[in-house]
Design a protein around this motif. Structure first.
Motif, PDB file in Angstrom:
ATOM      1  N   PHE A  10      -8.661   2.674  -3.700  1.00 27.50           N
ATOM      2  CA  PHE A  10      -8.019   1.417  -3.378  1.00 27.50           C
ATOM      3  C   PHE A  10      -7.574   0.692  -4.649  1.00 27.50           C
ATOM      4  O   PHE A  10      -6.286   0.164  -4.885  1.00 27.50           O
ATOM      5  N   THR A  11      -8.303   1.012  -5.575  1.00 31.36           N
ATOM      6  CA  THR A  11      -7.988   0.539  -7.053  1.00 31.36           C
ATOM      7  C   THR A  11      -6.848   1.206  -7.643  1.00 31.36           C
ATOM      8  O   THR A  11      -5.750   0.542  -8.116  1.00 31.36           O
ATOM      9  N   VAL A  12      -6.724   2.643  -7.403  1.00 30.14           N
ATOM     10  CA  VAL A  12      -5.582   3.344  -7.938  1.00 30.14           C
ATOM     11  C   VAL A  12      -4.239   2.815  -7.398  1.00 30.14           C
ATOM     12  O   VAL A  12      -3.166   2.723  -7.908  1.00 30.14           O
ATOM     13  N   GLN A  13      -4.432   2.600  -5.991  1.00 31.07           N
ATOM     14  CA  GLN A  13      -3.259   2.272  -5.092  1.00 31.07           C
ATOM     15  C   GLN A  13      -2.658   0.936  -5.610  1.00 31.07           C
ATOM     16  O   GLN A  13      -1.460   0.768  -5.801  1.00 31.07           O
ATOM     17  N   TRP A  14      -3.465  -0.002  -6.099  1.00 26.83           N
ATOM     18  CA  TRP A  14      -3.138  -1.235  -6.417  1.00 26.83           C
ATOM     19  C   TRP A  14      -2.636  -1.205  -7.824  1.00 26.83           C
ATOM     20  O   TRP A  14      -1.701  -1.805  -8.128  1.00 26.83           O
ATOM     21  N   LEU A  15      -3.151  -0.462  -8.763  1.00 27.97           N
ATOM     22  CA  LEU A  15      -2.683  -0.273 -10.110  1.00 27.97           C
ATOM     23  C   LEU A  15      -1.359   0.234 -10.175  1.00 27.97           C
ATOM     24  O   LEU A  15      -0.371  -0.109 -10.815  1.00 27.97           O
ATOM     25  N   LEU A  16      -1.175   1.119  -9.198  1.00 25.20           N
ATOM     26  CA  LEU A  16       0.270   1.907  -9.221  1.00 25.20           C
ATOM     27  C   LEU A  16       1.416   1.211  -8.555  1.00 25.20           C
ATOM     28  O   LEU A  16       2.679   1.462  -9.049  1.00 25.20           O
ATOM     29  N   PHE A  17       0.848   0.766  -7.415  1.00 30.44           N
ATOM     30  CA  PHE A  17       1.911   0.389  -6.403  1.00 30.44           C
ATOM     31  C   PHE A  17       1.946  -1.318  -6.013  1.00 30.44           C
ATOM     32  O   PHE A  17       2.716  -1.494  -4.878  1.00 30.44           O
ATOM     33  N   ARG A  18       1.171  -2.052  -6.653  1.00 24.86           N
ATOM     34  CA  ARG A  18       1.110  -3.602  -6.009  1.00 24.86           C
ATOM     35  C   ARG A  18       2.219  -4.195  -6.188  1.00 24.86           C
ATOM     36  O   ARG A  18       2.447  -5.014  -5.444  1.00 24.86           O
ATOM     37  N   LYS A  19       3.341  -3.884  -6.799  1.00 28.21           N
ATOM     38  CA  LYS A  19       4.662  -4.374  -7.049  1.00 28.21           C
ATOM     39  C   LYS A  19       5.581  -3.838  -6.116  1.00 28.21           C
ATOM     40  O   LYS A  19       6.814  -4.175  -5.899  1.00 28.21           O
ATOM     41  N   ARG A  20       5.401  -2.781  -5.247  1.00 26.68           N
ATOM     42  CA  ARG A  20       6.307  -2.097  -4.445  1.00 26.68           C
ATOM     43  C   ARG A  20       6.364  -2.767  -3.116  1.00 26.68           C
ATOM     44  O   ARG A  20       5.343  -3.289  -2.908  1.00 26.68           O
ATOM     45  N   PRO A  21       7.546  -3.048  -2.603  1.00 24.01           N
ATOM     46  CA  PRO A  21       7.632  -3.607  -1.302  1.00 24.01           C
ATOM     47  C   PRO A  21       7.018  -3.005  -0.405  1.00 24.01           C
ATOM     48  O   PRO A  21       6.869  -1.590  -0.231  1.00 24.01           O
ATOM     49  N   LEU A  22       7.021  -3.603   1.118  1.00 26.62           N
ATOM     50  CA  LEU A  22       6.052  -2.879   2.054  1.00 26.62           C
ATOM     51  C   LEU A  22       6.928  -1.637   2.630  1.00 26.62           C
ATOM     52  O   LEU A  22       6.198  -0.820   3.121  1.00 26.62           O
ATOM     53  N   TYR A  23       8.020  -1.931   2.654  1.00 28.34           N
ATOM     54  CA  TYR A  23       9.145  -0.436   3.136  1.00 28.34           C
ATOM     55  C   TYR A  23       8.944   0.501   2.160  1.00 28.34           C
ATOM     56  O   TYR A  23       9.524   1.883   2.608  1.00 28.34           O
ATOM     57  N   ASP A  24       8.249   0.504   0.955  1.00 30.99           N
ATOM     58  CA  ASP A  24       8.167   1.824   0.242  1.00 30.99           C
ATOM     59  C   ASP A  24       7.240   2.828   0.920  1.00 30.99           C
ATOM     60  O   ASP A  24       6.072   2.420   1.401  1.00 30.99           O
ATOM     61  N   PRO A  25       7.666   4.079   0.954  1.00 28.41           N
ATOM     62  CA  PRO A  25       6.568   5.083   1.670  1.00 28.41           C
ATOM     63  C   PRO A  25       5.267   5.083   1.009  1.00 28.41           C
ATOM     64  O   PRO A  25       4.303   5.770   1.887  1.00 28.41           O
ATOM     65  N   CYS A  26       5.025   4.854  -0.158  1.00 29.11           N
ATOM     66  CA  CYS A  26       3.665   4.878  -0.848  1.00 29.11           C
ATOM     67  C   CYS A  26       2.579   4.040   0.098  1.00 29.11           C
ATOM     68  O   CYS A  26       1.600   4.645   0.150  1.00 29.11           O
ATOM     69  N   TRP A  27       3.071   3.066   0.904  1.00 26.01           N
ATOM     70  CA  TRP A  27       1.871   2.639   1.717  1.00 26.01           C
ATOM     71  C   TRP A  27       1.616   3.166   2.845  1.00 26.01           C
ATOM     72  O   TRP A  27       0.325   3.505   3.196  1.00 26.01           O
ATOM     73  N   GLY A  28       2.469   4.062   3.536  1.00 24.89           N
ATOM     74  CA  GLY A  28       2.337   4.773   4.551  1.00 24.89           C
ATOM     75  C   GLY A  28       1.535   5.987   4.176  1.00 24.89           C
ATOM     76  O   GLY A  28       0.824   6.393   5.165  1.00 24.89           O
TER      77      GLY A  28
END
Length: 441
Positions: A10-28
């Protein structure tokens, strides 16, 4: 240790992608990874049941293997998402702000017309030329597996039809004025399709349509929504997966099995990749005869390459399944492949290659379509490839990527031809009107 590894992810995800919009595939991709990498070990810790079933063979997971799995899961996730981030950080598709009625969308955006036409064309081909295969798939899970193995053309057409259907659902959920109705309708349709064709992939497509609609509200934090969705998915799996697993085995929806199944049943789909990883830790997975370079050429059809070797998952299935029959197999694991190829220290690097490859194919696919279609295409292709990767190997990513990018490129080419043709006819009409006006004057 497993929960520390999960917190690290979860920490890695937050550090790398916290500014990415919800429609970015990184969340899926994040949610898919959580299920296939973490769901089994967490269920073991919570239930105290350390036995898994792999092709009906019980495997006891000892403390050392579970500890190693948590390390591999974290290294793999960090590498995969770092590779994905490196390729996509400067190439994010932008969301269209249009909220138009359906007829206006079909009138102004030629890509959606071509995509709908592609779905209809695939459906017609299946109905007229593959009726027997379609009925066989609808008859049951075992016959579906056998049919897909024996008729690669039918399997390809079905996959492409669902691919285009998902892109259409994402497209309209994101841009249409009545996006909520479309997202809900698409979600229900995909769930129905999943039961009809005994496939888990449409569930992912239902999730993507919902994400496209939710992303229209910019006040929603993608990170915290993903955390909430993760909790919801876990709760849903506890009650839904036993029903679905029972349905695939019997063809009957039995709601009485919900909530009363063992952890092995609840985590059944993630059990394959996790079990293969345990086998890899104990030296039962070998890469002899499967060099890394082969992963990039196994997409070539046997009709062209008659001597094409077996891919790693099928070779492993033939070795481990007693009395193997054509079509039988089990989900593999890229983490196991990375561990065997490069060792514990190289798992992160191998998964970084996988993540970068998913991102690169996602970027390539979006280049073939018009601007407003790039988010729907990126979502469907990125998450579909992640699902294939986390249940397979590097070669599976390459093969699935090629099989999806080529039809998307065809859609892009047809759209380009229609747009040019429309523009040319428009110019000719203007010239004709001007000529008539000159003559009359």
């Amino acid at each position: 240790m497993i929960f520390l590894s999960l917190a690290g992810a979860f920490t890695v995800q937050w550090l790398l992608f916290r500014k990415r919009p919800l429609y970015d595939p990184c969340w899926g991709i994040f949610i898919i990874y959580l299920y296939y990498a973490y769901f089994v070990p967490i269920s073991m810790v919570l239930t105290g049941d350390y036995q898994i079933l792999l092709v009906e063979q019980p495997i006891w997971v000892n403390e050392a293997d579970l500890y190693l799995a948590t390390i591999v899961n974290f290294f793999g996730f960090t590498g995969m998402m770092a590779g994905y981030w490196a390729v996509t950080r400067k190439h994010l598709p932008e969301e269209g702000t249009a909220r138009l009625p359906l007829l206006e969308i079909f009138r102004h955006f030629p890509t959606i017309r071509v995509l709908v036409g592609a779905v209809v064309a695939c459906a017609m081909l299946i109905i007229f030329f593959y009726q027997r295969e379609l009925l066989s798939v609808l008859a049951g899970y075992e016959s579906k597996i056998e049919t897909n193995y024996q008729s690669s053309a039918f399997s390809f057409l079905m996959g492409i039809a669902l691919l285009f259907l998902s892109i259409n659902a994402n497209y309209l959920s994101l841009l249409a004025r009545n996006g909520l109705t479309i997202a809900v309708g698409a979600g229900l349709a995909f769930i129905l399709i999943s039961f009809l064709v005994f496939s888990k992939q449409p569930f992912i497509f239902a999730y993507l349509a919902a994400i496209c609609y939710l992303s229209r509200n910019r006040r929603i934090s993608p990170f915290f929504l993903t955390m909430g969705l993760s909790v919801f998915v876990v709760i849903a799996l506890v009650y839904f997966v036993p029903v679905y697993a029972s349905y695939r085995g019997t063809g009957v929806v039995d709601l009485s099995v919900a909530g009363g199944a063992s952890s092995a049943v609840i985590a059944s789909d993630a059990m394959g990749p996790f079990g293969v990883m345990i086998y890899a830790f104990n030296g039962y997975v070998r890469m002899d005869g499967h060099p890394l370079w082969q992963s990039f050429v196994l997409w070539i059809p046997r009709a062209i390459w008659s001597g094409r070797p077996l891919d790693l998952p099928e070779a492993f299935a033939r070795e481990i399944i007693v009395g193997w029959q054509p079509g039988q197999g089990l989900a593999f694991s890229p983490l196991a492949e990375g561990y065997v190829r490069l060792g514990l220290a190289g798992v992160g690097a191998f998964m970084a290659l996988c993540g970068a490859l998913v991102a690169g194919m996602q970027r390539l696919a979006t280049r073939f379509v018009t601007a407003e279609a790039r988010i729907p295409v990126a979502l469907t292709l990125g998450c579909t490839l992640a699902l294939a990767m986390l249940r397979g190997t590097l070669s599976v990513v390459v093969t699935h990527g090629v099989q999806m990018i080529v039809p998307i490129a065809v859609v892009g080419f047809v759209t380009w031809v229609l747009t040019r043709s429309s523009a040319r006819h428009g110019s000719e009409r203007l010239l004709n009107v001007g000529s008539e006006h000159s003559v009359s004057s």
